[in-house]
Design a protein around this motif. Structure first.
Motif, mmCIF file in Angstrom:
data_model
loop_
_atom_site.group_PDB
_atom_site.id
_atom_site.type_symbol
_atom_site.label_atom_id
_atom_site.label_comp_id
_atom_site.label_asym_id
_atom_site.label_seq_id
_atom_site.Cartn_x
_atom_site.Cartn_y
_atom_site.Cartn_z
ATOM 1 N N GLY A 183 -3.314 -56.358 32.806
ATOM 2 C CA GLY A 183 -3.140 -54.937 33.060
ATOM 3 C C GLY A 183 -4.289 -54.063 32.618
ATOM 4 O O GLY A 183 -4.344 -52.890 32.994
ATOM 5 N N THR A 227 -11.702 -50.270 33.651
ATOM 6 C CA THR A 227 -11.572 -50.412 35.090
ATOM 7 C C THR A 227 -11.097 -49.111 35.726
ATOM 8 O O THR A 227 -10.267 -48.386 35.154
ATOM 9 N N ASP A 264 -9.731 -49.192 38.732
ATOM 10 C CA ASP A 264 -8.595 -49.538 39.599
ATOM 11 C C ASP A 264 -7.856 -50.751 39.032
ATOM 12 O O ASP A 264 -7.018 -50.609 38.174
ATOM 13 N N ASP A 265 -8.181 -51.941 39.532
ATOM 14 C CA ASP A 265 -7.462 -53.147 39.121
ATOM 15 C C ASP A 265 -8.109 -53.765 37.890
ATOM 16 O O ASP A 265 -9.305 -53.603 37.647
ATOM 17 N N ALA A 266 -7.309 -54.498 37.129
ATOM 18 C CA ALA A 266 -7.814 -55.214 35.971
ATOM 19 C C ALA A 266 -8.321 -56.589 36.387
ATOM 20 O O ALA A 266 -7.977 -57.105 37.451
ATOM 21 N N GLU A 321 -5.530 -59.048 36.925
ATOM 22 C CA GLU A 321 -4.843 -58.817 38.199
ATOM 23 C C GLU A 321 -5.656 -59.375 39.352
ATOM 24 O O GLU A 321 -5.105 -59.943 40.305
ATOM 25 N N ALA A 322 -6.984 -59.219 39.279
ATOM 26 C CA ALA A 322 -7.847 -59.773 40.320
ATOM 27 C C ALA A 322 -7.709 -61.293 40.383
ATOM 28 O O ALA A 322 -7.668 -61.879 41.472
ATOM 29 N N LYS A 361 -4.261 -62.003 42.032
ATOM 30 C CA LYS A 361 -4.229 -61.702 43.466
ATOM 31 C C LYS A 361 -5.059 -62.704 44.262
ATOM 32 O O LYS A 361 -4.654 -63.120 45.358
ATOM 33 N N SER A 372 -14.713 -52.094 38.584
ATOM 34 C CA SER A 372 -13.828 -51.984 39.742
ATOM 35 C C SER A 372 -13.662 -53.380 40.316
ATOM 36 O O SER A 372 -14.647 -54.112 40.480
ATOM 37 N N SER A 381 -11.048 -53.862 42.971
ATOM 38 C CA SER A 381 -10.300 -53.779 44.230
ATOM 39 C C SER A 381 -11.156 -54.216 45.414
ATOM 40 O O SER A 381 -10.681 -54.915 46.318
ATOM 41 N N LYS A 383 -11.474 -58.027 45.567
ATOM 42 C CA LYS A 383 -10.255 -58.648 46.093
ATOM 43 C C LYS A 383 -10.224 -58.566 47.618
ATOM 44 O O LYS A 383 -9.869 -59.525 48.300
#
Length: 333
Positions: free
Chosen positions: A137, A156, A158-160, A163-164, A167, A207, A209, A212
């Motif tokens: 997170g 970050t 956006d995404d951590a 999380e990357a 995903k 960043s 996102s 990903k």
């Protein structure tokens, strides 16, 4: 020689630990397998399993430490950040235990505790130091001036990073949790097989996102051309995306170390258990002549040892809270 009970329940690990005079003597972690069927943590289910696990975890921590409830001098607990329902279980138990035994309560910020995990075992970082904190997170670069004097100097947008990892593992069709599987397959893969873009974010922020999205389109197009692409290239894909995420993190860390002229560098958070990231940090530390600190694997993911250790340092300052305390899902530094 204070004896601190630590309680952790911020996500899907129920954990209890005992710290005696700055030494962690027990650390019980109970994971929740129920979430695998859903591809991620289901908050309501996590709360219910915490309720089932909290008392056995605490009992086992006390037994392993070879102390009794009467020996405990204070109860430290994760107040946040985390899943509100999950936090509520740990906070409620800590309050009840402390009230029943007339003990002081110590609130702990989960992300600060990850940093303090570097103080569980020697060698320990010297102040000031810079800590790269990476989890599912959060992704942060933190300037640690003294104990409990923290400044986030990069994070970050956006995404951590964790999380990357999760995903991209899902894109690859790997079961939850995917991060450890990417680590496993990457060990026998070629990290130079495929190349993915590095986001050009100014300053010390991150960043993930865009990375990903680039990975998703790359895999989609390759599979369209060759349905067996994933099966034939799984190890190389995992190694390549792991390397890109690690290099994004380490490049920013190098920039922070140069900007602040600090060579005491630490790693923390669940993603710090990733072998590729640990190895790259150690290589970079050797090149940059850093003093590098990386917690043992069991203290990287969510655990109560870091909560008890943080509680110990707060106990020395008599930094206590009252029974009116409530969990904070978005608790700030």
């Amino acid at each position: 020689m204070p004896v601190i009970l630590g309680i952790e329940s911020s996500c899907d690990e129920t954990s209890a630990a005992i710290c005696i005079d700055s030494s962690v003597v027990s650390n019980v972690i109970t994971s929740q397998s129920i979430h695998a069927a859903y591809g991620g943590v289901v908050p309501e289910l996590a709360s219910r399993v915490h309720q089932q696990n909290i008392i056995p975890a605490v009992q086992q921590a006390i037994l392993t430490a070879k102390v009794t409830k009467n020996d405990i001098d204070a109860v430290s607990f994760t107040r946040g950040p985390g899943l509100l329902g999950a936090l509520l279980v740990g906070v409620s138990f800590a309050k009840a235990f402390a009230l029943a035994r007339n003990l002081p309560l110590i609130e702990v910020n989960h992300m600060q505790a990850h940093i303090m995990a570097n103080f569980i075992e020697a060698p320990k970082p010297r102040f000031p130091f810079i800590c790269l904190t990476v989890s599912g997170g959060h992704t942060q670069i933190v300037l640690v001036k003294t104990d409990f004097d923290f400044e986030i100097i990069g994070q970050t947008l956006d995404d951590a990073a964790g999380e990357a990892m999760d995903k991209t593992s899902r894109i690859l069709g790997l079961p939850y949790p995917g991060g450890p599987l990417i680590d496993k397959y990457a060990r026998t893969g070629n990290p130079e097989a495929f190349h993915f873009p590095e986001p050009q974010i100014p300053g010390l922020n991150f960043s993930f996102s865009g990375l990903k999205t680039a990975f998703l389109y790359f895999v989609r197009d390759k599979v369209a051309a060759n349905p067996d692409f994933l099966k034939e290239n799984m190890n190389d894909l995992c190694a390549s995306i792991e390397k890109r995420i690690a290099t994004i993190l380490i490049n920013k860390l190098k920039k922070a170390a140069d900007q602040y002229q600090i060579k005491e560098i630490a790693l923390a958070g669940g993603v710090s258990a990733n072998t590729g990231l640990r190895n790259l940090l150690q290589q970079t530390a050797d090149q940059q002549h850093w003093n590098c600190y990386i917690p043992a694997f069991e203290y990287c993911t969510d655990n109560a040892a870091m909560i008890a250790m943080t509680g110990y340092y707060k106990f020395l300052k008599q930094d206590f809270v009252g029974q009116q305390i409530a969990p904070l899902a978005r608790m700030q530094f």
